[in-house]
Design an enzyme around this catalytic site. Structure first.
Site, PDB file in Angstrom:
ATOM      1  N   GLY A  17       0.812  -1.213   0.000  1.00 50.11           N
ATOM      2  CA  GLY A  17       0.000   0.000   0.000  1.00 50.11           C
ATOM      3  C   GLY A  17       0.845   1.261   0.000  1.00 50.11           C
ATOM      4  O   GLY A  17       0.469   2.266   0.590  1.00 50.11           O
ATOM      5  N   GLY A  18       2.009   1.203  -0.657  1.00 51.97           N
ATOM      6  CA  GLY A  18       2.844   2.404  -0.778  1.00 51.97           C
ATOM      7  C   GLY A  18       3.713   2.670   0.431  1.00 51.97           C
ATOM      8  O   GLY A  18       4.532   3.578   0.435  1.00 51.97           O
ATOM      9  N   GLU A  46      14.614  -4.016  -5.929  1.00 53.24           N
ATOM     10  CA  GLU A  46      14.293  -4.316  -7.331  1.00 53.24           C
ATOM     11  C   GLU A  46      14.774  -3.171  -8.193  1.00 53.24           C
ATOM     12  O   GLU A  46      14.790  -2.013  -7.758  1.00 53.24           O
ATOM     13  CB  GLU A  46      12.778  -4.458  -7.518  1.00 53.24           C
ATOM     14  CG  GLU A  46      12.189  -5.741  -6.997  1.00 53.24           C
ATOM     15  CD  GLU A  46      10.682  -5.816  -7.184  1.00 53.24           C
ATOM     16  OE1 GLU A  46      10.144  -6.921  -7.009  1.00 53.24           O
ATOM     17  OE2 GLU A  46      10.049  -4.784  -7.492  1.00 53.24           O
ATOM     18  N   ARG A  83      -7.259 -11.529  -5.213  1.00 53.61           N
ATOM     19  CA  ARG A  83      -8.646 -11.050  -5.050  1.00 53.61           C
ATOM     20  C   ARG A  83      -9.199 -10.663  -6.410  1.00 53.61           C
ATOM     21  O   ARG A  83      -8.496 -10.644  -7.391  1.00 53.61           O
ATOM     22  CB  ARG A  83      -8.648  -9.811  -4.162  1.00 53.61           C
ATOM     23  CG  ARG A  83      -7.643  -8.780  -4.688  1.00 53.61           C
ATOM     24  CD  ARG A  83      -7.763  -7.429  -4.058  1.00 53.61           C
ATOM     25  NE  ARG A  83      -6.568  -6.621  -4.289  1.00 53.61           N
ATOM     26  CZ  ARG A  83      -6.312  -5.925  -5.377  1.00 53.61           C
ATOM     27  NH1 ARG A  83      -7.153  -5.932  -6.384  1.00 53.61           N
ATOM     28  NH2 ARG A  83      -5.191  -5.218  -5.507  1.00 53.61           N
TER      29      ARG A  83
END
Lengths: 139, 456, 456, 139
Positions: B164-165, B200, B292
C-alpha cells in the site's frame, strides 16, 4: 392556520419539484426548503396570539447497540429480565446482554431514569446502533 | 452449496457481487456503516446489517461485527470484494474458524504472496522471470550495495512485509542507498514487525500488464488473457484495457503461460491476477500477485464473456470451473474508465457532496458498474470512484470510439469529476496508438494543466 | 462515403442510430417537433432542426420539412428508423430524387412487400411456405366462400394494401363471411384506394418467429438467426427473445434458410425481417416482411455481436457486409423487455407526465436503450415506450434471471409503467418454460387482473 | 388563501420553465424556487397596500418560420430587402421569402406595425418556428 392546512401544503410541496417555498398570509408565514438545513425565520407577532403550549423537553433517549450480536434481556433463560418497562434504572446498571463471537457483553444504562420502552427482541440479532431500550424521566 | 453470502464491502463492487449472487440464486447480506444507510448496495441486497460508524476501521474493517453479522444472518460465506479485508489472511482464517467460506484463495497463498520476498522466491522456483534485484532478504548494507551495483541504479528498496505504498524508497545512487538502508530497516521493524528488506530495479517507463487467473479446488487453473493497466497516476489506475494492444500472439502466449506457471506453482484455487512489468524490448518480469477480484475485471469479462465473480463464488463453493482453457477466446477489445470524483485541474483533489443529477450512458457494447444515483450523497469517508464505464468493440479503435460517445452521454452534476479528463485522454495520439507506459499519465496531466493556462 | 445522416425519427431509436453514427465517424442531424425540444436525441446529435408542431403528421411525417432539413444541413443520407416514414416507398423515392441516400432497401422492395398479395405471390414463387389462404386477390364472394371452406374457419380477411391493424376482419363462419366481404371491400377502396382482398387461415395460438436478414448491394444476403416475438398484446410485442428456445438445430436451419430464400428472391439489399407463424407441429408459414430496422433488433445483436444498424448504414453506403454467413454464431440467449408507460391494471392505459426519477439498471450483460432521463416530460403525442432493457446469458434461464435482477434495479417514478408486469411475467412457469404462444399474453393479463381482486 | 388555489399555482409553476416566482396579493405572499439558493427579500407590510402598477401591454411579436427552408430577405440578390428595421409594415405585406424544395414561399406580416428586429440571416437555413422578424408598435 390549522395543521390540516399545513398538511395539505406540505403534501403539495412534497409532490412538486420546488426546492424552496415561502408563503405568507395574514395569519401565518411559512418557509419550506428541501435537503438543506432550514434557516430560522422569526415568526411575526400575530395580534392576540393564542398561548403556545409549553413543550416538555424530553431528555429520554435510546440506549443503542454498540456492536452486532444477539440480544438477551436476561442473564440466562431462567433468570428474570434485567429491566422491564416502568422500572427505574441507575446509570451504569446492566440493562441487557449482547452476545457476539461467543462473548457476552453487558450493556449498561448511560443515564438514570425510568425504562419507557424496549425495542430489541430477546434472542434476536441486533445491528450496530440499533435502538434497544429507552430511558427517560417518566414512563 | 452456498445459499447466502455476506458481502463485506460497499459501493459498486458490492453491487457487482449482489448481481452475480442473484444470477446464481444466492441470498445476499449487505453490511453498511452509519454513513451508508442509503447506499445502493444496502437497497439491492436481500438483507443489510449496520456494522459500525462511518470510519472504515469501525465498520468495513470491523472484523468482529462483520463475522457476527454473517453468523447471525446464517450466511454460509463471505465475499470480501477488493480493498478492506480482501487480502487479509487472518480475517480469512477467522472466517473459516467460524465455519464460514471465505471467497478467495486458501489463506496460505494470501500469506505467501503477501510477503514479497517469499513471493519472489516462489516465482523464481517456478521459473517465472523476476524483476532484477536481490533474491532473498538483503543480509547487510555492504551486500546490498554490491547487489545495487550489479543491477544498476535507480533501484527501489522495499520492506518484504510492506504494501500500500508504505515501506518503499526510490534510490538513485550509492550515497542515497547508504542513507536510506538503515532508516527503512528501522521503519520496517516499527511498522511491520519485520525488518527484512529487498531491492528491485526501478523501471521508470514500462508497461503494467496483468494476467487474469481462474483456479478451482480441483487443481484446474486457466488464464483469461491480459490487461494493460499502464495508465496510472501515483499507482492509481485510471483507464484499463484488454487485451494489451502491443503484444503479438507469440508474446501473449509466453506471458500468459508464465502467469499460469506462477499460479500453478502456488496451487492457486481462486480468482487472482499476476502482475508483470514489461520493458521496451517486451521483456516482462513478475511484479506481484493480487489474490482477489480487481476493480478492472470487467474489461476481461467483456473480451471473454466469462463472469469472473461467478467463477470465484463457484470455486469457493468447491465446484469446478465452468471453462477449460481452450473455451477462452478473445472476442474483441474492451476499455474501462474509472469515473472518479476528483478534479484533475487541482491535483486530483477529491470532491464530495450530493450528486444532484446522474445520467448513465447506454446502448450496445456499453456496461456501467456503479453505485451512483441521482441525489446520492457522496461521502468523504470512502474511495471517490463513482462509476466504471466499460466499452467493447471488435477492434481497439472501435472500443475507444464507443467510449468517447459513452462519456459524451454521461452526466454527473454536483461534484467535480474526471469525465472530461478521460474524454481528453481518449483523443491523445499516444494513448490512441496504445504506446503509453506507466510514466505517461503524469506527463499528460502536466501537459493538460499547462494548456489550461494558455489560450492555444 | 456517407458523411452526415439526418435521422428522421425520435426517442430511443434515434439515440440508437446516433450512437452507431458516432462509432462510424458520421455526423448526425436530429429532427424534432416543438414538443421535443428537450428530447435526448436532440441533445446527442451534432445538429438539430425543428420540423413542425407536436402532432406527428406536422413534424415526423412532414416530408417537405424533413427533406429541406436534410438538404440544407448538407446531409448525404436519411435514416428513417422504424414507424413514421420507415416503410413509405414514396418518401424513399423522394429522398433519392433529392440526391439523398435512403437508409433502407430499394423502394421497389418496400412496395412489393407492402402489398400483401404481391408479397405472398413472390414468396410462393421462391418456395417459401405460406399461411394457407387465397393465393391471389379474391375474385368474388362465391370464390371467397369456396376458399374459406377449403382452408377452414376461422380465417382473416385482409385488404392487400392494408396495414397497421386497418382493413382486417376475423371471420368465424360462412354467415360472417357473407356479411363482412362487401363491407371490407368498400372500406379498402375508401381507405387504400385498392379494393383487393385476400384471406389467410387464422392461427389463434402460434409462435411468432422472425428471422433477421442483412443484405448489401452486391447480392450478399445473410441471416442472424431468429427471434421469438410471441409475447404480444393486440399485436404489440412486449417481451422478445433470441433465439427461439423451442427449435432444434434442424428446425432452426430450415427456418433460417427459408428466410434467406425469401430475402434473396426479392434481391434484398438492406436490413430486414422475415416474419413467420409456427404452429404446434413446428410447421412455419411466411407472414410478412419488415423492410426496416425493428424495435427488438438488440436481442439479435446480443446473441451474435453484430451491430445491425452499422451494417444497415454500410450497405446503404454501397459497402459490402462485414460478415459472411459462417462468421455468425449464436453466443447465448437474450431477452428484451419493452418498458412502456402504461398501466396493466387498467387495460394498459397510457400514462404521461414528468419522469420525476429514473434509475437505469447496469452491470454485466445488461444493455439499456432509452431516451429517458430524470425530469424528462413524457409527451402524449408519441409512442409510450420509454426504454428497452436487454439481458444476455449463456443460457435462456441465465438471461431470464439477469433480466429479473435488472428490473429490480430499475426505478421509474412519475408515470405508470409496466416494470412490475414484466417482472411478474418472468416468473410465470409457462413463460419460463418458453412454451408460450401469441394468445398467452392476453390470458396471462386476465389472470393477473383477476388475482388483483382476490387476496390469495 | 385556500390550498386549492396554491395547488393551481404550483401546477402552473411546475409546468413552466421558471426557476423562481414571487407572487403577492392582498391576502398572501408566495415565493417559489427551484434548485438554486434563495435570496432574501424584505417582506413588504401588507397593511394599506399600494395600488398595482399598470403594466404596459406590449403586443410586439415575432413572425416565425412556418416551414423549414432558406431565408431570403429580398426577392432576388439585386433587389432591396423587403423590410428593414424601423420600417412600417401593413398586415399581409410580404416581409421575406423562404425557399423549400425549390419553391419560394412568401412570408407575410400578420399585423401592421413597425419592424423592430430581424433575426434570420439572408441565405441561411431557418427551422420550423424560428423567429424571423419582430413587428411591434414602436421601433
Amino acid at each position: 392556520m390549522d395543521t390540516k392546512q399545513l398538511e395539505t401544503i406540505l403534501a403539495l410541496f412534497e409532490k412538486s419539484t420546488v426546492s424552496e417555498m415561502e408563503l405568507e398570509s395574514e395569519t401565518f408565514k411559512l418557509k419550506l426548503k428541501r435537503n438543506t438545513e432550514i434557516h430560522e425565520v422569526p415568526v411575526k407577532p400575530t395580534i392576540a396570539q393564542a398561548p403556545q403550549p409549553t413543550t416538555v423537553v424530553d431528555t429520554a433517549h435510546w440506549v443503542k447497540a454498540p456492536l452486532v450480536g444477539t440480544y438477551y434481556h436476561s442473564a440466562n433463560p431462567d433468570a428474570k429480565p434485567y429491566v422491564e418497562v416502568g422500572q427505574s434504572v441507575k446509570e451504569g446498571q446492566v440493562i441487557c446482554l449482547i452476545e457476539a463471537m461467543k462473548v457476552m457483553n453487558e450493556i449498561k444504562a448511560d443515564r438514570s431514569g425510568v425504562v419507557q420502552e424496549i425495542k430489541a427482541i430477546n434472542g434476536k440479532m441486533v445491528e450496530y446502533n440499533q435502538a434497544l431500550v429507552r430511558i427517560g424521566d417518566a414512563p | 452449496m452456498i445459499q447466502k453470502i455476506l458481502i463485506a464491502n460497499r459501493g459498486e463492487i458490492a453491487v457487482r457481487i449482489i448481481r452475480a449472487c442473484k444470477d446464481l440464486g444466492i441470498q445476499t447480506v449487505a453490511i453498511y456503516s452509519t454513513a451508508d444507510q442509503s447506499a445502493l448496495h444496502v437497497q439491492l441486497a436481500d438483507e443489510a446489517v449496520c456494522v459500525g460508524e462511518a470510519n472504515s476501521k469501525d465498520s468495513y474493517l470491523n472484523v468482529n461485527n462483520i463475522l457476527s453479522a454473517a453468523l447471525l444472518t446464517h450466511a454460509d460465506a463471505i465475499h470480501p470484494g477488493f480493498g478492506f479485508l480482501a487480502e487479509n489472511a487472518s480475517f480469512a482464517r477467522l472466517a473459516q474458524a467460524c465455519g464460514l467460506i471465505f471467497i478467495g484463495p486458501n489463506p496460505e497463498i494470501i500469506d505467501l504472496m503477501g510477503n514479497k520476498i517469499n513471493a519472489r522466491i516462489a516465482m523464481h522456483k517456478a521459473g517465472v522471470p523476476l524483476i532484477p534485484g536481490s533474491f532473498e532478504a538483503i543480509p547487510s548494507l555492504e551486500e546490498g550495495l554490491k547487489t545495487a551495483q550489479e543491477i544498476g541504479y535507480p533501484i527501489i528498496l522495499k520492506a518484504a512485509a510492506g504494501g500500500g505504498g508504505r515501506g518503499i524508497r526510490i534510490i538513485l545512487d550509492e550515497v542515497a542507498f547508504r542513507q536510506a538502508y538503515p532508516v527503512l530497516k528501522q521503519e520496517a521493524k516499527n511498522y511491520f514487525n519485520d525488518d527484512a528488506l529487498y531491492m528491485e530495479k526501478l523501471f521508470t517507463s514500462a508497461k503494467h500488464i496483468e494476467v487474469q487467473i481462474l483456479g478451482d479446488q480441483f487443481g484446474n487453473v486457466i488464464h483469461l488473457y491480459e490487461r494493460d493497466c499502464s495508465f496510472q497516476r501515483r499507482h492509481q489506475k485510471m483507464i484499463e484495457e484488454a487485451p494489451c494492444h502491443l503484444l503479438n500472439e507469440t508474446q501473449r502466449k509466453a506471458l500468459c503461460e508464465d502467469a499460469l506457471k506462477a499460479a500453478k506453482a502456488v496451487g492457486y484455487d481462486s480468482v487472482g491476477t499476476i502482475e508483470f512489468l514489461m520493458d521496451e524490448n517486451f521483456n516482462y518480469y513478475f511484479m506481484e500477485m493480487n489474490t482477489r477480484i480487481q476493480v478492472e475485471h470487467p474489461v476481461t469479462e467483456m473480451i471473454t464473456g466469462v463472469d469472473i465473480v461467478k467463477e470465484q463464488i463457484r470455486s469457493a463453493d468447491k465446484q469446478k470451473l465452468s471453462y477449460q482453457q481452450n473455451d477462452i477466446k478473445i472476442l474483441g477489445h474492451a476499455l474501462e474508465c474509472r469515473i472518479i470524483a476528483e478534479d484533475y485541474r487541482h491535483d486530483f483533489k477529491p470532491s464530495i457532496g450530493k450528486i444532484s443529477f446522474y445520467h448513465a450512458p447506454g446502448g450496445k457494447d456499453i456496461r456501467v458498474d456503479s453505485a451512483l444515483y441521482t441525489n446520492y450523497e457522496l461521502s468523504p469517508f470512502y474511495d471517490s470512484m463513482m462509476a466504471k464505464i466499460i466499452s467493447f468493440g471488435p477492434s481497439r479503435l472501435h472500443a475507444i470510439k464507443r467510449m468517447r460517445s459513452a462519456l459524451e452521454e454521461t452526466i454527473i452534476e454536483g461534484v467535480e469529476n474526471n469525465l472530461e479528463f478521460c474524454y481528453f485522454t481518449l483523443f491523445n495520439p499516444q494513448f490512441v496508438a496504445g504506446r503509453y507506459t506507466t510514466d505517461f499519465a503524469n506527463a499528460w496531466i502536466k501537459e493538460l494543466n499547462e494548456r489550461e493556462s494558455t489560450l492555444s
